[in-house]
Structures are given as C-alpha cells and as structure tokens.
Design a protein around this motif. Structure first.
Motif, PDB file in Angstrom:
ATOM      1  N   SER A 452       0.135  -1.319   0.113  1.00  0.00           N
ATOM      2  CA  SER A 452      -0.087  -0.018  -0.113  1.00  0.00           C
ATOM      3  C   SER A 452       0.572   1.026  -0.316  1.00  0.00           C
ATOM      4  O   SER A 452       0.421   2.680  -0.600  1.00  0.00           O
ATOM      5  N   ASP A 453       2.453   1.069   0.063  1.00  0.00           N
ATOM      6  CA  ASP A 453       2.963   2.106  -0.141  1.00  0.00           C
ATOM      7  C   ASP A 453       4.334   2.576  -1.279  1.00  0.00           C
ATOM      8  O   ASP A 453       5.266   2.612  -0.581  1.00  0.00           O
ATOM      9  N   ASP A 454       4.366   1.121  -1.583  1.00  0.00           N
ATOM     10  CA  ASP A 454       5.096   1.299  -2.887  1.00  0.00           C
ATOM     11  C   ASP A 454       4.135   0.756  -4.024  1.00  0.00           C
ATOM     12  O   ASP A 454       4.821   0.061  -4.286  1.00  0.00           O
ATOM     13  N   LEU A 455       3.691   2.233  -4.534  1.00  0.00           N
ATOM     14  CA  LEU A 455       3.545   2.532  -5.926  1.00  0.00           C
ATOM     15  C   LEU A 455       4.801   1.849  -6.943  1.00  0.00           C
ATOM     16  O   LEU A 455       3.953   1.162  -7.897  1.00  0.00           O
ATOM     17  N   VAL A 456       5.632   2.835  -7.207  1.00  0.00           N
ATOM     18  CA  VAL A 456       6.801   2.314  -8.573  1.00  0.00           C
ATOM     19  C   VAL A 456       7.046   0.800  -8.195  1.00  0.00           C
ATOM     20  O   VAL A 456       6.695   0.757  -8.930  1.00  0.00           O
ATOM     21  N   GLY A 457       7.573   0.721  -7.181  1.00  0.00           N
ATOM     22  CA  GLY A 457       7.424  -0.914  -6.617  1.00  0.00           C
ATOM     23  C   GLY A 457       6.539  -2.089  -6.912  1.00  0.00           C
ATOM     24  O   GLY A 457       6.948  -3.011  -7.250  1.00  0.00           O
ATOM     25  N   ASN A 458       5.043  -1.674  -7.112  1.00  0.00           N
ATOM     26  CA  ASN A 458       4.047  -2.341  -7.464  1.00  0.00           C
ATOM     27  C   ASN A 458       4.579  -2.312  -8.645  1.00  0.00           C
ATOM     28  O   ASN A 458       4.123  -3.835  -9.275  1.00  0.00           O
ATOM     29  N   ALA A 459       3.968  -1.312  -9.635  1.00  0.00           N
ATOM     30  CA  ALA A 459       4.598  -1.918 -10.917  1.00  0.00           C
ATOM     31  C   ALA A 459       5.732  -2.329 -11.897  1.00  0.00           C
ATOM     32  O   ALA A 459       5.683  -3.271 -12.087  1.00  0.00           O
ATOM     33  N   MET A 460       6.086  -1.945 -10.751  1.00  0.00           N
ATOM     34  CA  MET A 460       7.535  -2.698 -11.356  1.00  0.00           C
ATOM     35  C   MET A 460       8.308  -4.131 -10.601  1.00  0.00           C
ATOM     36  O   MET A 460       7.816  -4.823 -11.821  1.00  0.00           O
ATOM     37  N   ARG A 461       7.550  -5.009  -9.618  1.00  0.00           N
ATOM     38  CA  ARG A 461       6.864  -6.128  -9.289  1.00  0.00           C
ATOM     39  C   ARG A 461       6.449  -7.025 -10.772  1.00  0.00           C
ATOM     40  O   ARG A 461       6.169  -8.098 -10.592  1.00  0.00           O
ATOM     41  N   ALA A 462       4.699  -6.602 -10.596  1.00  0.00           N
ATOM     42  CA  ALA A 462       4.234  -6.662 -11.783  1.00  0.00           C
ATOM     43  C   ALA A 462       4.932  -6.850 -12.549  1.00  0.00           C
ATOM     44  O   ALA A 462       4.921  -8.053 -13.772  1.00  0.00           O
ATOM     45  N   GLY A 463       5.790  -5.722 -13.672  1.00  0.00           N
ATOM     46  CA  GLY A 463       6.721  -6.504 -14.678  1.00  0.00           C
ATOM     47  C   GLY A 463       7.220  -7.464 -14.976  1.00  0.00           C
ATOM     48  O   GLY A 463       7.371  -8.557 -15.551  1.00  0.00           O
ATOM     49  N   GLU A 464       8.075  -7.326 -12.932  1.00  0.00           N
ATOM     50  CA  GLU A 464       8.499  -8.262 -13.159  1.00  0.00           C
ATOM     51  C   GLU A 464       8.026 -10.591 -13.269  1.00  0.00           C
ATOM     52  O   GLU A 464       8.840 -11.506 -13.773  1.00  0.00           O
ATOM     53  N   VAL A 465       6.978 -10.301 -12.336  1.00  0.00           N
ATOM     54  CA  VAL A 465       5.805 -11.325 -12.589  1.00  0.00           C
ATOM     55  C   VAL A 465       5.801 -11.947 -13.470  1.00  0.00           C
ATOM     56  O   VAL A 465       5.659 -12.861 -14.607  1.00  0.00           O
ATOM     57  N   GLU A 466       5.338 -10.715 -15.321  1.00  0.00           N
ATOM     58  CA  GLU A 466       4.627 -11.361 -15.376  1.00  0.00           C
ATOM     59  C   GLU A 466       5.592 -11.670 -16.756  1.00  0.00           C
ATOM     60  O   GLU A 466       5.300 -11.771 -17.889  1.00  0.00           O
ATOM     61  N   HIS A 467       6.896 -10.675 -16.900  1.00  0.00           N
ATOM     62  CA  HIS A 467       7.625 -11.536 -17.184  1.00  0.00           C
ATOM     63  C   HIS A 467       8.623 -12.467 -17.097  1.00  0.00           C
ATOM     64  O   HIS A 467       8.711 -13.850 -18.357  1.00  0.00           O
ATOM     65  N   ALA A 468       8.518 -13.100 -15.920  1.00  0.00           N
ATOM     66  CA  ALA A 468       8.768 -14.827 -15.551  1.00  0.00           C
ATOM     67  C   ALA A 468       7.801 -15.605 -16.143  1.00  0.00           C
ATOM     68  O   ALA A 468       8.067 -16.835 -16.434  1.00  0.00           O
ATOM     69  N   LYS A 469       6.172 -15.360 -16.014  1.00  0.00           N
ATOM     70  CA  LYS A 469       5.081 -15.875 -16.459  1.00  0.00           C
ATOM     71  C   LYS A 469       5.297 -16.252 -18.107  1.00  0.00           C
ATOM     72  O   LYS A 469       5.127 -17.322 -18.687  1.00  0.00           O
ATOM     73  N   SER A 470       5.547 -15.001 -19.208  1.00  0.00           N
ATOM     74  CA  SER A 470       5.661 -15.364 -20.596  1.00  0.00           C
ATOM     75  C   SER A 470       7.125 -15.898 -20.650  1.00  0.00           C
ATOM     76  O   SER A 470       7.310 -16.826 -21.288  1.00  0.00           O
ATOM     77  N   LEU A 471       8.496 -15.765 -20.297  1.00  0.00           N
ATOM     78  CA  LEU A 471       9.551 -17.029 -19.790  1.00  0.00           C
ATOM     79  C   LEU A 471       9.492 -18.265 -19.713  1.00  0.00           C
ATOM     80  O   LEU A 471       9.723 -19.148 -20.769  1.00  0.00           O
ATOM     81  N   ALA A 472       8.634 -18.617 -18.457  1.00  0.00           N
ATOM     82  CA  ALA A 472       8.086 -19.561 -18.528  1.00  0.00           C
ATOM     83  C   ALA A 472       7.478 -20.135 -19.227  1.00  0.00           C
ATOM     84  O   ALA A 472       7.244 -21.849 -19.508  1.00  0.00           O
ATOM     85  N   LYS A 473       6.622 -19.746 -20.600  1.00  0.00           N
ATOM     86  CA  LYS A 473       6.055 -20.462 -21.579  1.00  0.00           C
ATOM     87  C   LYS A 473       6.688 -21.545 -22.245  1.00  0.00           C
ATOM     88  O   LYS A 473       6.280 -21.791 -22.769  1.00  0.00           O
ATOM     89  N   LEU A 474       8.586 -21.354 -22.673  1.00  0.00           N
ATOM     90  CA  LEU A 474       9.170 -21.663 -24.034  1.00  0.00           C
ATOM     91  C   LEU A 474       8.996 -23.183 -23.116  1.00  0.00           C
ATOM     92  O   LEU A 474       9.320 -23.074 -21.832  1.00  0.00           O
ATOM     93  N   GLY A 475       8.919 -23.887 -24.103  1.00  0.00           N
ATOM     94  CA  GLY A 475       8.991 -25.573 -23.970  1.00  0.00           C
ATOM     95  C   GLY A 475       7.568 -25.809 -23.819  1.00  0.00           C
ATOM     96  O   GLY A 475       7.822 -27.204 -23.502  1.00  0.00           O
ATOM     97  N   THR A 476       6.534 -25.111 -23.517  1.00  0.00           N
ATOM     98  CA  THR A 476       5.559 -25.750 -23.085  1.00  0.00           C
ATOM     99  C   THR A 476       4.623 -25.899 -24.015  1.00  0.00           C
ATOM    100  O   THR A 476       4.469 -24.959 -24.899  1.00  0.00           O
ATOM    101  N   PRO A 477       3.423 -26.340 -23.999  1.00  0.00           N
ATOM    102  CA  PRO A 477       2.076 -26.034 -24.880  1.00  0.00           C
ATOM    103  C   PRO A 477       1.372 -25.314 -24.705  1.00  0.00           C
ATOM    104  O   PRO A 477       1.830 -24.722 -23.918  1.00  0.00           O
ATOM    105  N   ILE A 478       0.991 -24.840 -26.263  1.00  0.00           N
ATOM    106  CA  ILE A 478       1.036 -23.222 -26.436  1.00  0.00           C
ATOM    107  C   ILE A 478      -1.017 -23.417 -25.266  1.00  0.00           C
ATOM    108  O   ILE A 478      -1.380 -24.565 -25.159  1.00  0.00           O
ATOM    109  N   ASP A 479      -0.758 -22.263 -24.335  1.00  0.00           N
ATOM    110  CA  ASP A 479      -2.258 -22.236 -24.085  1.00  0.00           C
ATOM    111  C   ASP A 479      -2.882 -21.628 -24.159  1.00  0.00           C
ATOM    112  O   ASP A 479      -3.223 -20.308 -24.672  1.00  0.00           O
ATOM    113  N   LYS A 480      -4.138 -22.718 -25.050  1.00  0.00           N
ATOM    114  CA  LYS A 480      -5.335 -21.985 -25.303  1.00  0.00           C
ATOM    115  C   LYS A 480      -6.436 -21.057 -24.469  1.00  0.00           C
ATOM    116  O   LYS A 480      -7.632 -20.693 -25.330  1.00  0.00           O
TER     117      LYS A 480
END
Length: 695
Positions: A452-480
């Motif tokens: 609740s007191d770290d707005l910029v940190g929230n945005a950056m952590r969200a970016g990192e989580v989305e990047h990790a989720k995206s990277l984890a797709k490599l080598g996996t079946p297509i998520d329909k």
C-alpha cells in the motif's frame, strides 16, 4: 510490448464459469442450422435499438449516412475536459470503468484482508495510487535504486544488461523482448525482439518538418528539461538535447508503421549464435542471460535492420549519453506513480500538448485503470458476475455460429476464388475458436506482491512477474485458454497464430448488443464486430495464416493476385477520404482494418437475412429490417475527437476514423444502395465497377 495479436476494434470470488464454444464447428452444418431468433424476438415486441435523437434529418442518407445517423449528436455533444474523445466505444468504456470502480472501492473499503489474497492486492494497489500525500513525501526515492544502477554502468556489456533489466521491470528500453507463438510453427512459443525506445508516438514525429511537428519537438525538449528539474537531476537543458539526439538516431532506424504490420517482413528467425554476425557490438550472451533466456537456441528478430542500426548506435554512443537516456526512460515511465508535480508535467506534454486533453482525469479514474491493468482478471471475475448474464453469452454464441455459417456460404459463392483455395479458406473458418465474455481459466497473481506504500515497486514487481510468466511458456504447450484482454475491456480481437476471435463481456452492451433489441440492430452492431474479427482472419495479413495458426502460402497464385488487387482498390478508396484539409486517411496503414469492416458488415448482413428464414423482417419504429441493420452498424462508429488526438490517431492507428469506417464499407454494398435508393450523383455513390467485394 508488441504481441502478434491483430484486429482489435482502436476476486476467491467466482467459481464454476462455463466454457467457451467448441472450435471445430462444421461450416456447412452451421449454415444448415442458422437460427431463427427474429421470429421469437418479434413476439416480445423488442425495440428497434436505434438512437433516434442522434439523427440529423437535414442530411441526405445517400450523401453521408454517418452524419445522417449521428449528425444531431455530433452538433451538440461536447467532449469533457478530462477526455479527448466521446462516442459509442469511448462512452461504453467510461461505463465499464464506473462499474469497475464500484468493485474496487468496495474491496478497498474492507479491513483485515488476508495478506497475499486477491482482495488485499486490489485494495492496496488502489490505496497506493490514491495516497498522493505519501507519493509527494517520497519524491524520487522510489526510483533511486534504479538510478544508482544506471549510474553504475561501466561498459557496453553493462549497458545491454541494463536494457534487459529495464525490460523485465516494465520500464523503457530500446529493444523490446517478448514471448509469443511462433508464426511459422504455431505449436511452440518463441522469443521475439521488436523495435522500441521512442517517447514520441512514432518515427515521423522526429523528422516531419510541418509546423505542428516542429512545435511538438520543441515542447518535448522543454518537457524533458522541466521533468529533470522537478526530479532534481542536473543539467536538464543539456540532457534534453542529448536525449533528443539519441532518440532521433533510434527513430531513424525504426521501420514505419506500414512495414511493421507486414507479417512476412517481420518474421525473421535467427539462430542465437548468429546474432553476433547481425550485431557484433551488442553482447547477446549478457542480454539474453539477464533476461533468463540464455538456453534459447533461436529467436525471431522482427526488424533486423533496426537491430543492425542499434548495433552502430550502441558502438558509437558514449555511456554518459546512454545514462541520460536511460534515466529519462525510467523517469517518464514512472512519472504517473511519483509526485503530483511530476505527474502533472507528464500530463501537460503527453496528454495536453500531444492529444489536446484540457484537464487531467480525476485520480480515481487513473487508479481504476492501474488496478485493471495490473490485476485485470481479479476484477474481471466480479465484473462478469455482476454485469454479464448467461443469456448474453448464449445469444452471442448463436450469433457467432450464424456469422460462421454466412461466411462459409459467402466463400462458396465467390467468383474470384478457385475451388482449391476455397477448401483451405473454409477449413480455416471451421477452425475459428470463439471466446466470449471471459476466460475459462483465470490468471494467477499469487506471485505478485502488492504494498500500500510502494506504488512504483508494485509496478516494477508486476513487470517482473509478467516477464517470468511469459518466459516460463518457452518449451511448454500453447495455452489456448489465455486471453489478451480483460472481461471489462470494451474491444475485441483476432489472434492469427491461435486462429481465435475474442469478445470480452464489456463490449456486449448497447449500442453493440442488447437482449432487448430486435435482431437487425444486433446483427448490424455486434454482428458486424463478430464479422470484423472473422474478417481479420482473411485480411491482407490474416490471410497469410492457415487454420492451425501457421503463416504459410495456402493461396493459388491467381487467387492471391485477385485478392491483392481488391486490397489495392480499398487502399485507393480510403486514401481519398479527407480528415482535414491537409490530412487524408492512410489507406495502406488501415488496409487490414478496412477489410475487416467491409467483410464484417457484409457477412453480418448475410447472416441477418439468413436468420429470417425466408420471412420478411417486421417494420419497427417505421424502419425496415435492412434500414435498422445499416443504422445499427453506423451508430456504433459514432465518435467525436479533439483535433490533436485525431491527427495522432490517423498517424499511428491502423483503424480509419469512425466516419470513414461507416462510409467506406457501406459505399461498397449493393444492399445498402437498395435500402436507401442510392443512385448516380449521390455523394456516397460508387460506380459498380469501383465497388469492392472481397468476402
């Protein structure tokens, strides 16, 4: 970051949501089982669904049908100070935001929320955005750690590592890395690199010598200087000139927007080991290792000449210049989440100067947008429960299958396409996967920490989580089951590598769709939207992909030549539409969307007529079924926009302005001529040999 998704129309809370329609519908069977909902609808005394108050009777429908249907509204509607546009799409987006606001504020008012729960994340993200007092006290402290990393860059290897690091944080970087389906092997995910790194809307803004563009560049320089001064950075004026010079060099390497929408040109598969030949002065090992993709053996470079140009820029540009640029990219990407002064100055340039927006939106609106962008499907679960009834999904499913059947019938009747190509086209059509309302499987935000007191940190952590989720797709079946829009988004899209058409819940409202309206206006509204997205499967780019989502040549040479000629005729038609005295529609940039519009309304009309099952449509409110259909289509494109925003839109948006989306499509339809008695001499009249029919 760029995804290969084309054709978008410019809370532990819910369980047991029903599945989407099956995607293996047989086209001929669909044609044989077209619904006859109109007869039942008449018994319910449904409304026409037409906004009669918007009609301007002083305009002949044969001269300008858009102004006839929407002209009274155009004369009286006023754009609020905190917006750059109003109209069917934009007003519905405001309604959706109001609906989401109610959900978020209810959650934000809760106490003792379990740490890590979806509710806690929604509440604390919204609270963090709304807590201006804390943001003002923090100043630029939230980005100081990143500034220190930038200042610590000691060599060009460190530099490209920071490009990758900034990418993962969701900040500015010259090269955009993302994971998406491989366009030539749709059974796998692949990493891609896309040109990036500019702050102005697109490359022409750096080079155009018109008075407007020269003024924008001067204002941009002054804006950078002021932002540096507000942030307490040194040498604001000198840094602004340095940054502008570097951005201009990067812009010079960018492909223009017509080139970047070319699926063939932007597919360039490289072996990672060969990247050193393409760009020897970029440390690719350091770059990909920082991104977590060091084991990848191949990568798709969307604009190879851009990467070659970036190599020279990296090689010849000193570290001090890069540090100024990266500091600016960090500051401008976080400005909305920093102090009121930085936020206000960011608005002054990007919203007011560039787009003509007189006033900044109330903070709650931007807070709602932040939550939706970061935790969209958390809110989406509740939105669906409150605002999307099962009957709407059922009716939409029927409409989709009716449109599919009509499309199949239309393909059968084409006089310019060979039997061989028709077989492939109908196979693709049968494999369209419709997604309606909401995902079957909701996104998981469990790894995202929100404070609740770290707005910029929230945005950056969200970016990192989305990047990790995206990277984890490599080598996996297509998520329909994955969606690229939230249920509360007023839009729709076609995704060629998935061969899917997607319609979020929020667009399934008037004037696009109404359970209370007669079928004519629903077919003219949401039916044309459905047809539009299907049409993207067969537009100048979508037609390069087969039913499995693979980019391959499934056309005969003569058919492709005929198809290209029809596209060229549309380019000529739309390029002749004048937005302002000195500005015309870009027919090349908008070709795909124009094909989508023409195909959409053509197939929606055919499906509507088939739904009548040979019966005459009733006259409602003095209008025939055909008239209601064409009015329903035209009223969804109603829009009024600030000139600055419109000029930017024409320069950057692959959609034509709403006025010409209506006129352009209808001017090619003989059925429209019959419904309104168009004849030679009427302003919308096109000679029969100039009318384009593609699908």
């Amino acid at each position: 970051m760029k995804k290969l998704v084309i054709g978008g129309l410019c809370a532990s809370l819910i369980a047991g949501l029903s599945a989407c329609s099956d995607n293996k519908t047989d086209v001929n069977a669909a044609t044989d089982t077209v619904k006859t909902a109109t007869a039942a609808a008449v018994e319910k005394a449904l409304t026409s669904g037409i906004s009669f108050d918007n009609i301007d009777e002083s305009v002949r429908p044969q001269d300008d049908f858009y102004m006839y249907v929407n002209g009274a509204w155009m004369k009286t509607a006023e754009i609020p100070g905190d917006r750059t546009n109003i109209g069917a799409f934009y007003d519905l987006r405001e309604k959706a935001r109001d609906d989401v606001k109610a959900i978020i504020e209810e959650v934000a008012a809760m106490k003792d929320l379990a740490d890590g729960s979806d509710e806690q994340k929604v509440a604390d993200l919204y609270r963090a955005f709304m807590d201006v007092e804390t943001l003002n006290k923090l100043g630029i402290k939230p980005i100081q750690g990143e500034l220190d990393k930038i200042n610590a860059i000691a060599n060009k290897t460190d530099l490209v590592k920071y490009f990758a690091h900034s990418q993962m944080k969701g900040m500015g970087t010259p090269m955009g890395f993302y994971i998406d389906v491989d366009a030539k092997n749709s059974s796998r995910y692949a990493p891609h690199i896309w040109q990036y790194g500019l702050s102005l809307p697109e490359k022409d803004f750096y080079f155009n010598d018109s008075e407007r563009h020269v003024g924008i560049r001067a204002a941009y320089l002054a804006h950078i200087e002021k932002m540096f001064d507000l942030a307490g950075f040194k040498d604001g004026k000198a840094s602004a000139n340095t940054i502008m010079t570097l951005e201009t060099a990067i812009a010079e390497q960018h492909w223009d927007l017509v080139e970047t929408r070319d699926s063939t040109k932007t597919y360039n598969l490289y072996q990672v080991k060969d990247l050193a030949t393409l760009a020897p002065d970029i440390d690719w090992t350091a770059y990909l290792t920082t991104l977590g993709s060091e084991k990848q053996t191949d990568i798709i470079i969307n604009q190879p000449s851009f990467i070659q140009g970036m190599n020279d820029i990296v090689k010849t540009t000193d570290l001090a210049t890069w540090k100024a640029y990266l500091s600016w990219q960090l500051l401008t990407h976080t400005a909305n989440n920093l102090t009121e002064a930085l936020d206000a100055e960011n608005f002054e340039f990007f919203s007011k100067t560039l787009n003509g927006q007189a006033e900044q939106e109330p903070r709650w609106k931007r807070g709602v947008a932040t939550v939706s962008a970061t935790l969209g499907e958390v809110v989406g679960k509740v939105y669906v429960k409150r605002h999307f009834v099962p009957e709407a999904k059922e009716r939409m499913s029927d409409l989709v299958e009716n449109l599919r059947g009509a499309y199949g019938s239309s393909i059968d009747s084409l006089d310019w396409m060979s039997a061989e190509t028709k077989v492939a086209a109908k196979d693709k059509l049968a494999k369209f996967n419709p997604k309606i309302g909401y995902p079957n499987k909701w996104a998981d935000y469990s790894k995202l920490t929100i404070k609740s007191d770290d707005l910029v940190g929230n945005a950056m952590r969200a970016g990192e989580v989305e990047h990790a989720k995206s990277l984890a797709k490599l080598g996996t079946p297509i998520d329909k089951d994955e969606w690229h829009m939230t249920p509360q988004t007023v839009n729709a899209y076609y995704n060629p590598t998935m061969n899917e058409i997607v319609f979020p819940a929020a667009i399934l409202q008037p004037p696009f769709f109404s359970l209370e309206a007669d079928d004519a206006v629903n077919y003219g509204g949401i039916g044309a939207v459905i047809g539009h997205e299907m049409g993207h499967g067969f537009d100048d780019q979508g037609a390069k992909f087969d039913g499995e989502g693979n980019m391959r040549d499934w056309w005969t040479e003569s058919d492709l030549k005929a198809f290209t000629a029809k596209g060229n005729a549309l380019i000529t038609q739309y390029s002749g539409y004048q937005v302002y005295d000195d500005l015309n529609v870009n027919g090349e940039l908008t070709l795909g969307e124009n094909i989508g519009d023409l195909s959409g309304v053509t197939i929606a009309y055919k499906a509507y007529k088939m739904s009548l099952d040979g019966k005459e449509a009733p006259v409602i409110d003095g209008l025939t079924g055909d008239q209601r259909f064409f009015m329903g289509f035209t009223q969804i494109w109603r829009v009024k926009m600030k000139e600055e925003a419109m000029r930017n839109r024409v320069a950057t948006d692959p959609h034509s302005p709403g006025h010409f989306r209506a006129l352009g499509a209808l001017s090619n339809m003989p059925e429209f001529y019959e419904a309104y008695g168009l004849k030679e001499g009427d302003k919308m009249y096109l000679a029969p040999e100039k009318r384009v029919k593609i699908w």
